[in-house]
Write an enzyme that holds these catalytic residues in place. Structure first.
Site, PDB file in Angstrom:
ATOM      1  N   HIS A   1      44.890  40.029  38.827  1.00 29.93           N
ATOM      2  CA  HIS A   1      46.342  40.040  38.754  1.00 29.93           C
ATOM      3  C   HIS A   1      46.920  38.633  38.659  1.00 29.93           C
ATOM      4  O   HIS A   1      48.095  38.408  38.904  1.00 29.93           O
ATOM      5  CB  HIS A   1      46.935  40.776  39.960  1.00 29.93           C
ATOM      6  CG  HIS A   1      46.625  42.240  39.973  1.00 29.93           C
ATOM      7  ND1 HIS A   1      47.150  43.119  40.882  1.00 29.93           N
ATOM      8  CD2 HIS A   1      45.834  42.988  39.151  1.00 29.93           C
ATOM      9  CE1 HIS A   1      46.699  44.349  40.632  1.00 29.93           C
ATOM     10  NE2 HIS A   1      45.897  44.280  39.600  1.00 29.93           N
TER      11      HIS A   1
ATOM     12  N   ASP B   1      42.221  42.280  42.028  1.00 32.88           N
ATOM     13  CA  ASP B   1      43.587  41.955  42.436  1.00 32.88           C
ATOM     14  C   ASP B   1      43.860  40.478  42.126  1.00 32.88           C
ATOM     15  O   ASP B   1      43.359  39.961  41.137  1.00 32.88           O
ATOM     16  CB  ASP B   1      43.772  42.295  43.925  1.00 32.88           C
ATOM     17  CG  ASP B   1      45.215  42.657  44.252  1.00 32.88           C
ATOM     18  OD1 ASP B   1      46.114  41.902  43.861  1.00 32.88           O
ATOM     19  OD2 ASP B   1      45.453  43.693  44.890  1.00 32.88           O
TER      20      ASP B   1
END
Ligand SMILES: *[C@@H]1O[C@H](CO)[C@@H](O)[C@H](O)[C@H]1NC(C)=O
Ligand SMILES: *[C@@H]1O[C@H](CO)[C@@H](O)[C@H](O)[C@H]1NC(C)=O
Ligand SMILES: *[C@@H]1O[C@H](CO)[C@@H](O)[C@H](O)[C@H]1NC(C)=O
Ligand SMILES: *[C@@H]1O[C@H](CO)[C@@H](O)[C@H](O)[C@H]1NC(C)=O
Ligand SMILES: *[C@@H]1O[C@H](CO)[C@@H](O)[C@H](O)[C@H]1NC(C)=O
Ligand SMILES: *[C@@H]1O[C@H](CO)[C@@H](O)[C@H](O)[C@H]1NC(C)=O
Ligand SMILES: *[C@@H]1O[C@H](CO)[C@@H](O)[C@H](O)[C@H]1NC(C)=O
Length: 481
Positions: free
Chosen positions: A308, A285
């Protein structure tokens, strides 16, 4: 991007480490314990910090040379060292060493300038624990071996699923060493399965809280340094600072597989004066996630990927108030990440994101390098709402490299436009082998761009703004600092 690892403090700390650690290691545990009551010298001092800047080398006082006629291994001038092994830890990776860790912490915490040592080449299985202060003075957790979290989800008590290693109310605290903190999170990543089992056990529970533990969490702490260690395979977030100030993270490695869901690297919330630097972060993430209540945050010299990217938010969920300001993100390299630099807010929120600067960022095969998304929604669709967390004063300067999907995505609120968004020298070219590329999108986003900009679909993407719009945006951030 080549990391700059050459500022003088580093050398100084390294010299101090080399000078103090091996000697400290030679003190027999009993000796170390006996010397508790003696006044220990400050051979290692916590680097002092001011408002998110580098700690100043000048504050560190090297240990004085030993008096003539004394051997250099004379321990009287060394800090107190508490070795986990002398508190009954087995270090075999299977026995539960939690009690030993808590006992060693209590002992170290109660004396001045203590070092709690996790010795090298051993693996210590530790269940969720809270190690709390306030301690007698500054304290160092020297991790040279490995700390292992329980592998089976069932061995995590239901009440302790927020985090694994929880540091609370610690001041002037340093974690350092060449060791590893391993969250052994793979069972948590196959969440759909455990989610189902949990739902079945809890029969009526419709909304199972997404309670996957953070590996290392600081709560309500100040002047905390985390350096040199590796933190890997967390069930969820790897390193979280909550309601803290004076945070320094340097030279750490964070990694979990690309496929591990929701595994953030570093997460900041209600935290001020934080510096995250010279680290490698790759996870499933956000590499760095900056949440509400953060101010004066400096992120630089980070290699991020997979993951991310660097995110502010999601802010304003469930109509909440969110305030983030004075964030500087610079000198980064992002490799094959989903996003690069992103601000995400939920519809319906309040508050503001102000004064954020992203500069000197190299992206390589990043899907969407630049994004402001005021329609952030983690499910299929979210209700259309007019309130929004206002976004103003965001600069993207020298963001250079390749994108794999869309160079820029600025989707600002219908009613609260983004204002003072600046793009300077953004140069993005499609990565090879990327199909289905989309053009730059700017919706309700005001500011100015200074060329040259690439691709040309970014020209005229930002709309030029009036003071009227600025006032609208300003009227929405009441209540923030
Ligand atoms: C944190 O460090 C600063 C600078 O050394 C110092 O002034 C401050 O008192 C420290 N805060 C705490 C809570 O120890
Ligand atoms: C932390 O260190 C600073 C500077 O050395 C000192 O002023 C402060 O009192 C310390 N705080 C605690 C709680 O030990
Ligand atoms: C970074 O950490 C590693 C240990 O993980 C250590 O060997 C190295 O010396 C550190 N580098 C700096 C510049 O402190
Ligand atoms: C942001 O930075 C400005 C200028 O340094 C400072 O005046 C302001 O107090 C900072 N904001 C917060 C919330 O600390
Ligand atoms: C913006 O934040 C930076 C630190 O991130 C600070 O130096 C600067 O003064 C701030 N500017 C304003 C206008 O608050
Ligand atoms: C980031 O890079 C720029 C340009 O090389 C440099 O001026 C700046 O000092 C760097 N920032 C940090 C925190 O090293
Ligand atoms: C959301 O609301 C705005 C008005 O605030 C409207 O223009 C827009 O079409 C709506 N979108 C959807 C998907 O309903």
């Amino acid at each position: 991007m080549k990391q700059n690892r050459s500022f003088p403090l580093r050398q100084l700390l390294l010299v101090l480490l080399i000078a103090t650690v091996p000697m400290a290691a030679h003190i027999a545990p009993s000796e170390a314990k006996r010397s508790h009551s003696k006044k220990a010298s400050k051979s290692y001092k916590h680097p002092k910090r001011h408002h998110g800047r580098h700690p100043k080398g000048g504050h560190i006082t090297p240990a004085p040379p030993p008096p003539p006629g004394q051997g250099s291994d004379q321990p009287s001038d060394l800090p107190n060292v508490f070795d986990l092994l002398s508190y009954g830890a087995k270090g075999d990776g299977e026995s539960d060493d939690s009690k030993a860790l808590v006992a060693a912490w209590k002992a170290a915490c109660s004396v001045r300038s203590a070092t709690l040592r996790i010795p090298p080449e051993l693996k210590f299985l530790v269940k969720p624990v809270t190690l709390h202060g306030p301690c007698a003075s500054d304290i160092v957790l020297q991790i040279d071996g490995t700390l292992l979290a329980p592998r089976r989800i069932g061995s995590w008590p239901k009440s302790s699923r927020y985090q694994w290693l929880n540091f609370k109310w610690v001041n002037n605290f340093t974690i350092r060493g060449t060791g590893t903190v391993d969250g052994q999170g793979s069972n948590w990543w196959t969440w759909s399965l455990s989610y189902q089992m949990y739902s079945i056990n809890q029969r009526k529970m419709k909304h199972v809280p997404d309670m996957k533990p953070t590996a290392v969490r600081f709560y309500s702490s100040s002047n905390v340094t985390v350096r040199d260690i590796s933190i890997i395979n967390s069930p969820q977030c790897h390193l979280k600072f909550d309601s803290s100030d004076g945070v320094m993270v340097t030279n750490v490695t964070i990694s979990s597989p690309d496929s591990s869901p929701n595994t953030d690297g570093i997460h900041l919330q209600n935290t001020r004066d934080a510096e995250i630097e010279h680290s490698n972060i790759g996870c499933g993430d956000d590499c760095v996630s900056i949440q509400t209540g953060c101010s004066n945050v400096h992120v630089h010299h980070i290699n991020c990927g997979p993951g991310h990217g660097i995110s502010l938010g999601g802010l304003g969920k469930d109509k909440s108030m969110a305030c983030v300001s004075n964030v500087t993100v610079e000198n980064l390299s992002l490799q094959s990440t989903m996003y690069g630099l992103r601000i995400k807010t939920w519809q319906g929120g309040a508050g503001s994101v102000r004064n954020v600067s992203f500069s000197n960022v190299r992206v390589s095969e990043v899907k969407v390098p630049i994004a402001i998304d005021q329609y952030y929604c983690d499910k299929g669709h979210c209700k259309n709402q007019s309130e929004a967390v206002a976004v103003s004063g965001v600069k993207f300067d020298s963001v250079v490299g390749t994108y794999a999907s869309q160079p820029v995505y600025l989707a600002c609120s219908q009613d609260v436009p983004c204002t003072d968004v600046d793009m300077v020298g953004v140069q993005l070219t499609p990565a090879s082998n990327s199909g289905g590329l989309r053009e730059a999108l700017c919706y309700n986003s005001y500011g100015k761009s200074t060329g040259p900009l690439l691709p040309s679909s970014m020209d005229g993407c930002l709309r030029s703004q009036s003071d009227f719009l600025r006032r609208i945006a300003r009227s929405h951030d009441r209540g923030c600092w």
